[in-house]
Design an enzyme around this catalytic site. Sequence first.
Site, PDB file in Angstrom:
ATOM      1  N   HIS A   1     -12.017  34.202  -3.375  1.00 40.83           N
ATOM      2  CA  HIS A   1     -12.583  33.111  -2.630  1.00 40.83           C
ATOM      3  C   HIS A   1     -14.983  32.051  -3.076  1.00 40.83           C
ATOM      4  CE1 HIS A   1     -12.422  35.672   1.284  1.00 40.83           C
ATOM      5  NE2 HIS A   1     -11.042  34.807   0.855  1.00 40.83           N
TER       6      HIS A   1
ATOM      7  N   ASP B   1      -3.420  32.316   2.372  1.00 38.15           N
ATOM      8  CA  ASP B   1      -5.048  32.891   2.144  1.00 38.15           C
ATOM      9  C   ASP B   1      -5.619  31.500   1.960  1.00 38.15           C
ATOM     10  OD1 ASP B   1      -4.016  32.960  -0.283  1.00 38.15           O
ATOM     11  OD2 ASP B   1      -3.874  35.333  -0.366  1.00 38.15           O
TER      12      ASP B   1
HETATM   13  C1  LHQ Z   1       5.139  33.936 -12.620  1.00 40.67           C
HETATM   14  C2  LHQ Z   1       4.589  32.966 -10.850  1.00 40.67           C
HETATM   15  C3  LHQ Z   1       3.260  34.109 -10.646  1.00 40.67           C
HETATM   16  C4  LHQ Z   1       3.488  35.484 -12.732  1.00 40.67           C
HETATM   17  C5  LHQ Z   1       5.790  32.183 -12.367  1.00 40.67           C
HETATM   18  N1  LHQ Z   1       3.241  35.080 -11.300  1.00 40.67           N
HETATM   19  N2  LHQ Z   1       4.874  34.922 -12.664  1.00 40.67           N
HETATM   20  C6  LHQ Z   1      -0.990  36.965  -3.108  1.00 40.67           C
HETATM   21  C7  LHQ Z   1      -1.714  38.337  -3.243  1.00 40.67           C
HETATM   22  C8  LHQ Z   1      -3.040  38.406  -3.643  1.00 40.67           C
HETATM   23  C9  LHQ Z   1      -4.391  37.640  -3.919  1.00 40.67           C
HETATM   24  C10 LHQ Z   1      -4.194  36.331  -3.196  1.00 40.67           C
HETATM   25  O1  LHQ Z   1      -3.351  36.367  -2.830  1.00 40.67           O
HETATM   26  C11 LHQ Z   1      -2.079  35.895  -2.794  1.00 40.67           C
HETATM   27  C12 LHQ Z   1      -1.828  34.610  -2.604  1.00 40.67           C
HETATM   28  C13 LHQ Z   1      -0.633  34.277  -3.506  1.00 40.67           C
HETATM   29  O2  LHQ Z   1      -0.931  33.457  -4.120  1.00 40.67           O
HETATM   30  S1  LHQ Z   1       1.395  34.760  -2.916  1.00 40.67           S
HETATM   31  C14 LHQ Z   1       2.291  33.661  -4.212  1.00 40.67           C
HETATM   32  C15 LHQ Z   1       2.023  33.823  -5.271  1.00 40.67           C
HETATM   33  N3  LHQ Z   1       3.424  32.727  -6.031  1.00 40.67           N
HETATM   34  C16 LHQ Z   1       4.258  32.590  -5.343  1.00 40.67           C
HETATM   35  O3  LHQ Z   1       5.157  33.789  -5.246  1.00 40.67           O
HETATM   36  C17 LHQ Z   1       4.600  32.087  -6.314  1.00 40.67           C
HETATM   37  C18 LHQ Z   1       5.872  32.399  -7.693  1.00 40.67           C
HETATM   38  N4  LHQ Z   1       7.022  32.172  -8.719  1.00 40.67           N
HETATM   39  C19 LHQ Z   1       7.927  31.234  -7.837  1.00 40.67           C
HETATM   40  O4  LHQ Z   1       8.249  31.268  -6.568  1.00 40.67           O
HETATM   41  C20 LHQ Z   1       8.412  29.840  -8.570  1.00 40.67           C
HETATM   42  O5  LHQ Z   1       7.810  30.391  -9.767  1.00 40.67           O
HETATM   43  C21 LHQ Z   1       7.770  28.785  -8.569  1.00 40.67           C
HETATM   44  C22 LHQ Z   1       8.587  28.049  -7.374  1.00 40.67           C
HETATM   45  C23 LHQ Z   1       6.118  28.525  -8.459  1.00 40.67           C
HETATM   46  C24 LHQ Z   1       8.467  27.587  -9.966  1.00 40.67           C
HETATM   47  O6  LHQ Z   1       9.685  27.785  -9.895  1.00 40.67           O
HETATM   48  P1  LHQ Z   1      10.243  27.739 -11.201  1.00 40.67           P
HETATM   49  O7  LHQ Z   1       9.515  26.178 -11.418  1.00 40.67           O
HETATM   50  O8  LHQ Z   1      12.016  27.694 -11.342  1.00 40.67           O
HETATM   51  O9  LHQ Z   1       9.720  28.507 -12.955  1.00 40.67           O
HETATM   52  P2  LHQ Z   1       9.793  29.531 -12.813  1.00 40.67           P
HETATM   53  O10 LHQ Z   1      10.100  31.026 -12.202  1.00 40.67           O
HETATM   54  O11 LHQ Z   1      10.893  29.823 -14.225  1.00 40.67           O
HETATM   55  O12 LHQ Z   1       8.788  30.623 -13.265  1.00 40.67           O
HETATM   56  C25 LHQ Z   1       8.485  30.094 -15.235  1.00 40.67           C
HETATM   57  C26 LHQ Z   1       7.422  31.445 -15.612  1.00 40.67           C
HETATM   58  O13 LHQ Z   1       6.033  31.644 -15.181  1.00 40.67           O
HETATM   59  C27 LHQ Z   1       8.286  32.850 -15.200  1.00 40.67           C
HETATM   60  O14 LHQ Z   1       8.344  33.297 -16.122  1.00 40.67           O
HETATM   61  P3  LHQ Z   1       9.445  33.438 -17.820  1.00 40.67           P
HETATM   62  O15 LHQ Z   1       8.669  34.914 -18.521  1.00 40.67           O
HETATM   63  O16 LHQ Z   1      10.807  34.175 -16.708  1.00 40.67           O
HETATM   64  O17 LHQ Z   1       9.636  32.338 -18.015  1.00 40.67           O
HETATM   65  C28 LHQ Z   1       7.922  33.695 -13.965  1.00 40.67           C
HETATM   66  O18 LHQ Z   1       7.740  34.367 -14.443  1.00 40.67           O
HETATM   67  C29 LHQ Z   1       6.470  32.933 -13.886  1.00 40.67           C
HETATM   68  N5  LHQ Z   1       5.737  32.757 -13.058  1.00 40.67           N
HETATM   69  N6  LHQ Z   1       5.204  32.333 -11.225  1.00 40.67           N
HETATM   70  N7  LHQ Z   1       3.060  33.801  -9.079  1.00 40.67           N
END
Ligand code: LHQ
Length: 264
Positions: free
Chosen positions: A91, A146
Amino acid sequence: MSFNLVILERQDAIGKITLNRPERLNALCRPLLQELRGALEALAEDRSVRAVVLTGEGRGFCAGQDLSEPALHEGAGIDEEVALSLDRYYHPVLLAIADMEKPVIAQVQGVAAGAGCNLALACDIVVAGESATFLQAFTRIGLVPDCGGSWILPRLVGSARAKALMLLAEEVPASEAERIGLIYRCLPDGELAAGAQALAQRLAQGPTKAYGLIKQALKESGAEGYGAQLDLERDLQKQAAASGDFREGITAFAAKRPPRFSGS
Ligand code: LHQ
C-alpha cells in the site's frame, strides 16, 4: 537508501525506476517493495523531476507477488502475513504513486500479472509493447485482486469486463488491453522504450502542478475513497489467504502442475 532490486535513474526532468529481478520476472518481494517505495519517494521529493517512468528489466514487467517468499510458506499465520505484506509493503508503494504530484508512466513489456498488473494500472498512463500481456492472476492461486484492482478495473473497462477479467484470470494481450481501455496505448515492441520516453519528455515539459491536481481530483472521485478500498481488499485478501485453495494454488505453482481447487 541504496538500490539493488530496483534501478533508479534521473535524466533531465525524467525519473526512471526499473524493477530489477529479471530472473524472477521482477516478482515482488518485501525488500524490492521497500526499495520501490524509497525510489518513488526520492523522485516525489526531487523538484527537478517532473515525470516518472516505471518499467521492468528483462522479458517481463512484473509477475506479481513473489510466491517463493518465505513468509508465504510458514504455515500458520499465512493470512496475517499476506495482510501485513499489503499494509506495510504494497500500500505505501501504491499510495506513493497515487500521491505523487507528477505523472507516472508504466512502460510494460512482457507479462504484468497479479500485483504486477495492478501496479502497472496504478500508474497514470500505461503504454505496452504489442507482445505484453495483462493478467489478473489472483484466482489462479485462490486469491482475490488486491493492489487496487477492484478499484481501478471497473473504472477502466466497466463492471462487466472487470468481473470477467478478475474471475476468469485470462491473459489480455496489449492490443486488446488498448481496445477495451485497460491501458492507454499498445506500441510495436521495438518502439516501446522510445514511445514511453517521448511521452515522459512531453509530460516533463507540461504543467506539472495541474497534472498533480488532476491526479488528486480523479483519486477523490470514488464514493468510499482509495484508502478505504485498499483496506477492504486487505480484509478480503486475508480471508482468501486463509483458504485451502490458496494453499493448493501456491503448492501447485511450486510443483509446476495445475492446481486442484476444492472450494475449501
Ligand atoms: C516467479 C513468479 C512469482 C516467484 C514467475 N513468484 N517466482 C499475493 C500475496 C501477498 C501479498 C500481496 O498480493 C498478492 C497478489 C499477487 O500478486 S498474487 C499473484 C502472484 N502471481 C502469480 O500468480 C503469477 C505466477 N507466475 C506465472 O503464472 C507465470 O510465471 C507467468 C504467467 C507470469 C509467466 O509465465 P512464463 O512466461 O511461462 O514464465 P515462467 O513461469 O517460466 O517464469 C520464469 C521464472 O520466474 C520461473 O522460475 P524458474 O526458476 O523456473 O526459471 C518462475 O518460477 C519465476 N516466477 N512468477 N510470482
